[in-house]
Design a protein around this motif. Structure first.
Motif, PDB file in Angstrom:
ATOM      1  N   LEU A 298      50.080  30.625  37.185  1.00 56.76           N
ATOM      2  CA  LEU A 298      49.305  31.599  36.407  1.00 56.76           C
ATOM      3  C   LEU A 298      47.830  31.519  36.767  1.00 56.76           C
ATOM      4  O   LEU A 298      47.159  32.554  36.924  1.00 56.76           O
ATOM      5  N   LEU A 299      47.302  30.305  36.890  1.00 59.60           N
ATOM      6  CA  LEU A 299      45.897  30.133  37.261  1.00 59.60           C
ATOM      7  C   LEU A 299      45.614  30.748  38.626  1.00 59.60           C
ATOM      8  O   LEU A 299      44.652  31.521  38.793  1.00 59.60           O
ATOM      9  N   TYR A 300      46.416  30.413  39.609  1.00 58.47           N
ATOM     10  CA  TYR A 300      46.203  30.948  40.948  1.00 58.47           C
ATOM     11  C   TYR A 300      46.298  32.481  40.958  1.00 58.47           C
ATOM     12  O   TYR A 300      45.515  33.164  41.635  1.00 58.47           O
ATOM     13  N   THR A 301      47.249  33.017  40.218  1.00 57.21           N
ATOM     14  CA  THR A 301      47.434  34.467  40.201  1.00 57.21           C
ATOM     15  C   THR A 301      46.251  35.173  39.553  1.00 57.21           C
ATOM     16  O   THR A 301      45.788  36.208  40.044  1.00 57.21           O
ATOM     17  N   THR A 302      45.751  34.629  38.451  1.00 53.35           N
ATOM     18  CA  THR A 302      44.609  35.267  37.792  1.00 53.35           C
ATOM     19  C   THR A 302      43.347  35.163  38.639  1.00 53.35           C
ATOM     20  O   THR A 302      42.508  36.068  38.611  1.00 53.35           O
ATOM     21  N   VAL A 303      43.203  34.089  39.395  1.00 49.67           N
ATOM     22  CA  VAL A 303      42.075  34.002  40.324  1.00 49.67           C
ATOM     23  C   VAL A 303      42.216  35.073  41.409  1.00 49.67           C
ATOM     24  O   VAL A 303      41.242  35.748  41.765  1.00 49.67           O
ATOM     25  N   LEU A 304      43.402  35.239  41.931  1.00 46.35           N
ATOM     26  CA  LEU A 304      43.640  36.264  42.953  1.00 46.35           C
ATOM     27  C   LEU A 304      43.246  37.642  42.459  1.00 46.35           C
ATOM     28  O   LEU A 304      42.576  38.405  43.162  1.00 46.35           O
ATOM     29  N   TYR A 305      43.627  37.972  41.233  1.00 45.81           N
ATOM     30  CA  TYR A 305      43.391  39.313  40.697  1.00 45.81           C
ATOM     31  C   TYR A 305      42.120  39.413  39.871  1.00 45.81           C
ATOM     32  O   TYR A 305      41.956  40.364  39.096  1.00 45.81           O
ATOM     33  N   SER A 306      41.199  38.454  40.019  1.00 42.93           N
ATOM     34  CA  SER A 306      39.945  38.516  39.275  1.00 42.93           C
ATOM     35  C   SER A 306      38.978  39.535  39.863  1.00 42.93           C
ATOM     36  O   SER A 306      37.935  39.815  39.272  1.00 42.93           O
ATOM     37  N   ILE A 307      39.282  40.073  41.035  1.00 38.41           N
ATOM     38  CA  ILE A 307      38.569  41.244  41.554  1.00 38.41           C
ATOM     39  C   ILE A 307      39.600  42.288  41.945  1.00 38.41           C
ATOM     40  O   ILE A 307      40.763  41.963  42.217  1.00 38.41           O
ATOM     41  N   HIS A 308      39.167  43.539  41.964  1.00 42.83           N
ATOM     42  CA  HIS A 308      40.081  44.637  42.250  1.00 42.83           C
ATOM     43  C   HIS A 308      39.439  45.574  43.269  1.00 42.83           C
ATOM     44  O   HIS A 308      38.843  46.587  42.922  1.00 42.83           O
ATOM     45  N   PRO A 309      39.548  45.236  44.580  1.00 43.39           N
ATOM     46  CA  PRO A 309      38.934  46.076  45.609  1.00 43.39           C
ATOM     47  C   PRO A 309      39.772  47.277  46.028  1.00 43.39           C
ATOM     48  O   PRO A 309      39.417  47.970  46.973  1.00 43.39           O
ATOM     49  N   GLY A 310      40.895  47.495  45.342  1.00 39.51           N
ATOM     50  CA  GLY A 310      41.702  48.670  45.638  1.00 39.51           C
ATOM     51  C   GLY A 310      42.973  48.402  46.398  1.00 39.51           C
ATOM     52  O   GLY A 310      43.837  49.273  46.479  1.00 39.51           O
ATOM     53  N   ILE A 705      30.020  36.620  45.458  1.00 37.71           N
ATOM     54  CA  ILE A 705      29.044  36.581  46.544  1.00 37.71           C
ATOM     55  C   ILE A 705      29.639  37.234  47.793  1.00 37.71           C
ATOM     56  O   ILE A 705      30.766  36.937  48.170  1.00 37.71           O
ATOM     57  N   ALA A 706      28.853  38.105  48.431  1.00 37.92           N
ATOM     58  CA  ALA A 706      29.245  38.683  49.723  1.00 37.92           C
ATOM     59  C   ALA A 706      27.983  39.068  50.475  1.00 37.92           C
ATOM     60  O   ALA A 706      27.220  39.910  49.993  1.00 37.92           O
ATOM     61  N   PRO A 707      27.723  38.468  51.640  1.00 40.69           N
ATOM     62  CA  PRO A 707      26.523  38.805  52.398  1.00 40.69           C
ATOM     63  C   PRO A 707      26.520  40.281  52.791  1.00 40.69           C
ATOM     64  O   PRO A 707      27.506  40.806  53.316  1.00 40.69           O
ATOM     65  N   ASN A 708      25.389  40.952  52.527  1.00 43.36           N
ATOM     66  CA  ASN A 708      25.198  42.360  52.915  1.00 43.36           C
ATOM     67  C   ASN A 708      26.245  43.292  52.307  1.00 43.36           C
ATOM     68  O   ASN A 708      26.551  44.338  52.878  1.00 43.36           O
ATOM     69  N   GLN A 709      26.802  42.893  51.165  1.00 41.06           N
ATOM     70  CA  GLN A 709      27.780  43.729  50.484  1.00 41.06           C
ATOM     71  C   GLN A 709      27.571  43.642  48.981  1.00 41.06           C
ATOM     72  O   GLN A 709      27.099  42.629  48.467  1.00 41.06           O
ATOM     73  N   PHE A 710      27.920  44.711  48.282  1.00 41.45           N
ATOM     74  CA  PHE A 710      28.044  44.646  46.835  1.00 41.45           C
ATOM     75  C   PHE A 710      29.494  44.311  46.517  1.00 41.45           C
ATOM     76  O   PHE A 710      30.411  45.050  46.897  1.00 41.45           O
ATOM     77  N   MET A 711      29.708  43.194  45.821  1.00 43.86           N
ATOM     78  CA  MET A 711      31.056  42.816  45.434  1.00 43.86           C
ATOM     79  C   MET A 711      31.570  43.764  44.354  1.00 43.86           C
ATOM     80  O   MET A 711      30.805  44.269  43.538  1.00 43.86           O
ATOM     81  N   VAL A 712      32.867  43.994  44.374  1.00 47.28           N
ATOM     82  CA  VAL A 712      33.456  44.770  43.290  1.00 47.28           C
ATOM     83  C   VAL A 712      33.259  44.011  41.985  1.00 47.28           C
ATOM     84  O   VAL A 712      33.159  42.777  41.969  1.00 47.28           O
ATOM     85  N   ALA A 713      33.193  44.743  40.894  1.00 47.91           N
ATOM     86  CA  ALA A 713      32.961  44.111  39.594  1.00 47.91           C
ATOM     87  C   ALA A 713      34.110  43.167  39.266  1.00 47.91           C
ATOM     88  O   ALA A 713      35.280  43.534  39.417  1.00 47.91           O
ATOM     89  N   PRO A 714      33.809  41.950  38.828  1.00 48.42           N
ATOM     90  CA  PRO A 714      34.893  41.027  38.484  1.00 48.42           C
ATOM     91  C   PRO A 714      35.659  41.514  37.266  1.00 48.42           C
ATOM     92  O   PRO A 714      35.105  42.179  36.385  1.00 48.42           O
TER      93      PRO A 714
END
Length: 751
Positions: A298-310, A705-714
């Protein structure tokens, strides 16, 4: 029931209250700055367009996603580069608008392929920042970004460039939208459906093998620590049988899957009323590892889906931690999809054949496919969750290995905590190529046999049967585990007092034949040759090659001199060692090194290599585990490494991705156990350091964090769920650490 005077002193309660307070504070800060929903550039005439970008065209997307977009607002404009002219290329520039705190776009197509770009540009300064995004495909998906305060309120424009000439290189983008806090959170609430689905799939994954495992443990008086891993082995065996039923007839396969699940549930419910069954089901050796395995997954899965880039749920692991990753994690799913639909799986994907990868995970996934389809789970989420659960079998494997070694509860808690914050287990649990389930099954086979070595006796026939079955299933999950098998076999065969009877050896060979022969026939007769990976790794032949495996290996080695062969093997050694960590290494570089280099991925556990000779030479240093047990563990682990180095053709082909994860798990456990011989404050310090480095490089750096990028909202609610899972996991490990010793063998009542 909690004591009314002391409930507030519970570390878990304090932790959860702190999480709630942090969430409320974050929402308050956001709510004070985020405006209402509105479309920021609603007039189509204000958009400069070149080449093939067009407005509100009929493009190949899901109608449901289009309806969802229109329901958000009728003022949203839809631009896309789909079309037959100009090779689907073009450029779209929005009119100037003030950058909102939360920016939303509906995006479709493949904006992340080479040549395509989506970015914001400040009108006044010309500064550009790419918008991190995945490849969405044939649907409109809303993506959200938190913009930094330095950009909020500044005049900006949105720029979309389609520079990819491929037919599958088009992209679609909507007009920019200022997103309200209520909509932002509302879109995240829907994704929490993943948690009950994960819980259901976890229960069904275990229920198939639970009753047979308990019956076997009771009847043959096996060590109780084997129950969970034996449960997983039975489930894997049923999954393998399920694969063949689907292969011969997909309707019969669906019926078989449903009947297996219903019968398993019914049998579990019926036996749950018996006292002996209850006692085992609630025992330490089942309750603790089941809870650990559930919470880790569950922990690993929620970390995976803590961002939603599409990206779709099953393709997100390819983008989440590295810029681009091959679709190896999806091959079992593609195979399962074909069989479930009754479609010929030949060929599987591009140049890859269905016979190139073993079928165990495909069969295990197909057991729950009828349920996944019935629930209407879309986008591969059901596959991703179930496959993560299967990979988290490493928790059960480490549990029974530590128990057989005679570790205390504190040592087991330390070993598991080191594993939880290790990239070796984290990444390979969510990038679900079936390496960890394969390694777990072979480690289980090792545990069954090593008991007889520790007790200086011949293995029993039951141990031989179970060990052979588990090892065979491991090979049917992923062929890489074969590198561990010679060392495990020599462990038994080189000890005269532990040498099996000839009848047991024949029986073991027969079980291997029964398990592996059908898949061998599939490879040679149904979709030949099925040996591409073997020739790739052992003969160094990467391209498709018609030669038999033996001929390819012989001719590859004949083409090299002894000096070249030795150089290749030395490069294999250097790849395992990796380069020394350098201060200030970017997180992306650290992740790459840890993915390829076994020694780099161990982190502070490498201190165990220094402690190993001290452990054997000094009587003052001890870790509570017998020296012969530790010696056996490292002999098998290092033996597996040596065999791997010499078997791989090279040069530099011994990256972690080609390793036997059984060998990795055995050595990891040995090194972690050695560290428990240090003073506890030192162990906690090492653990804290390892956890901090892991958290920064693998979670914070890939979420915020992403160099030269705006990260998707967590995804705030997913992060809260992750924090809750962390708190529960910490509480469980703390309780485990408070158990100084375990009984060697619990009294299990016969039914």
């Amino acid at each position: 029931m909690l004591n009314q005077t002391s409930w507030h002193r519970s570390p878990l309660v304090v932790f959860l209250v702190a999480i709630l307070a942090a969430l409320l504070t974050t929402l308050w800060l956001l709510g004070s700055s985020v405006g209402a929903d509105r479309v920021l550039a609603p007039r189509a005439s204000d958009y400069p367009v070149t080449e093939n970008f067009q407005l509100d065209a009929q493009i190949p997307v899901r109608r449901s996603s289009l309806r969802k977009l229109k329901s958000r607002s009728q003022d949203i404009l839809r631009w896309d580069s789909w079309g037959s002219e100009s090779a689907n290329q073009g450029k779209l520039v929005s009119p100037s608008f003030k950058a909102p705190p939360i920016l939303s776009l509906y995006v479709a197509g493949w904006p992340n392929v080479p040549g395509n770009r989506l970015y914001l540009e400040q009108v006044d300064t010309g500064e550009q920042q790419d918008l991190k995004i995945g490849n969405i495909g044939g649907r409109w998906e809303e993506i959200q970004w938190w913009l930094p305060r330095s950009w909020q309120g500044q005049p900006v424009r949105l720029v979309a460039i389609d520079g990819n000439a491929d037919a599958a290189g088009w992209m679609g983008v909507s007009s920019p939208i200022q997103t309200s806090l209520s909509h932002f959170l509302g879109s995240q609430v829907k994704r929490l459906d993943m948690v009950p689905l994960y819980t259901l799939q976890f229960a069904l994954f275990l229920v198939v093998g639970l009753v047979p495992a308990i019956v076997l443990v009771q009847h043959w008086c096996l060590h109780p620590a084997l129950i969970l891993m034996l449960t997983i082995t039975v489930s894997a065996l049923v999954g393998y049988l399920n694969f063949w039923v689907y292969f011969f007839n997909h309707i019969a396969g669906a019926v078989f899957s449903v009947m297996v699940l219903l019968l398993s549930i019914g049998q579990t419910v019926r036996l749950s009323r018996r006292e002996g069954f209850k006692r085992i089901a609630l025992s330490v050796d089942l309750g603790f590892p089941v809870a650990l395995m559930f919470l880790v997954g569950l922990l690993y899965t929620t970390v995976l889906y803590s961002i939603h880039p599409g990206e779709a749920p099953d393709t997100l692991p390819q983008l989440r931690f590295f810029p681009i990753f091959p679709p190896d994690n999806l091959l079992p799913k593609i195979f399962a999809d074909r069989l479930y639909e009754g479609v010929d799986p030949r060929p599987l994907l591009g140049e890859w054949l269905s016979s190139d990868r073993p079928p165990l995970q495909t069969g295990m996934v197909l057991l729950q496919y009828p349920l996944i389809k019935l629930l209407g789970v879309q986008g591969g989420l059901g596959y991703q969750l179930l496959s993560t659960i299967a990979q988290c079998s490493w928790v059960a494997a480490l549990w029974c290995l530590c128990r057989i070694l005679g570790c205390t509860g504190w040592q087991i808690a330390i070993v598991n905590t080191f594993a939880i914050v290790s990239s070796l287990f984290f990444f390979h649990s969510i990038y679900v190529w079936p390496k960890l389930i394969a390694g777990s099954l072979v480690v289980f086979g090792f545990v069954l046999l090593v008991q007889s070595v520790f007790e200086t006796r011949r293995p029993t026939t039951v141990e031989i049967i179970l060990a052979t079955t588990a090892t065979g299933l491991g090979m049917l999950a992923h062929g890489g585990v074969v590198f561990a098998i010679p060392a495990i076999a020599l462990m038994v065969l080189l000890r005269p007092r532990c040498f099996p009877h000839i009848q047991q050896i024949v029986l073991s060979c027969l079980i291997f034949a029964i398990l592996l022969a059908p898949w061998g026939a599939y490879q040679k007769l149904y979709e030949p040759p099925g040996n591409r990976l073997v020739k790739w790794h052992i003969a160094g032949v990467v391209e498709i090659d018609p030669r038999p495996t033996g001929q390819a290996i012989m001719e590859s080695y004949q083409s090299l001199s002894l000096t070249q062969i030795a150089a290749n093997k030395w490069e294999n050694v250097k790849t395992i060692l990796g380069s020394l960590p350098r201060p200030g290494e970017p997180p992306a570089v650290v992740r790459e090194h840890e993915f390829f280099s076994f020694i780099r991925s161990l982190g502070v556990l490498n201190l165990g290599w220094v402690l190993l000779p001290i452990f054997f030479r000094s009587k003052r240093f001890h870790c509570g585990v017998e020296r012969k047990h530790i010696g056996t563990l490292f002999a098998v682990g290092v033996g597996g490494l040596v065999f791997w180095i010499f078997a791989m053709f090279g040069p530099a082909t011994t990256g972690v991705q080609s390793a036997s994860f059984a060998t990795i798990m055995i050595l990891f456990t040995g090194l972690a156990v050695l560290l428990t011989g240090l003073p506890r404050r030192v162990v906690y310090g090492l653990l804290a350091f390892q956890g901090a480095v892991f958290k920064f490089n693998w979670i914070i750096a890939t979420t915020f964090i992403a160099p030269n990028q705006f990260m998707v909202a967590p995804d705030l609610l997913m992060l809260v769920t992750s924090a809750i899972a962390t708190g529960l996991l910490s509480s469980l490990l703390y309780k485990l650490s408070r158990s100084p010793t375990f009984p060697v063998h619990l009294a299990l009542a016969q039914e």
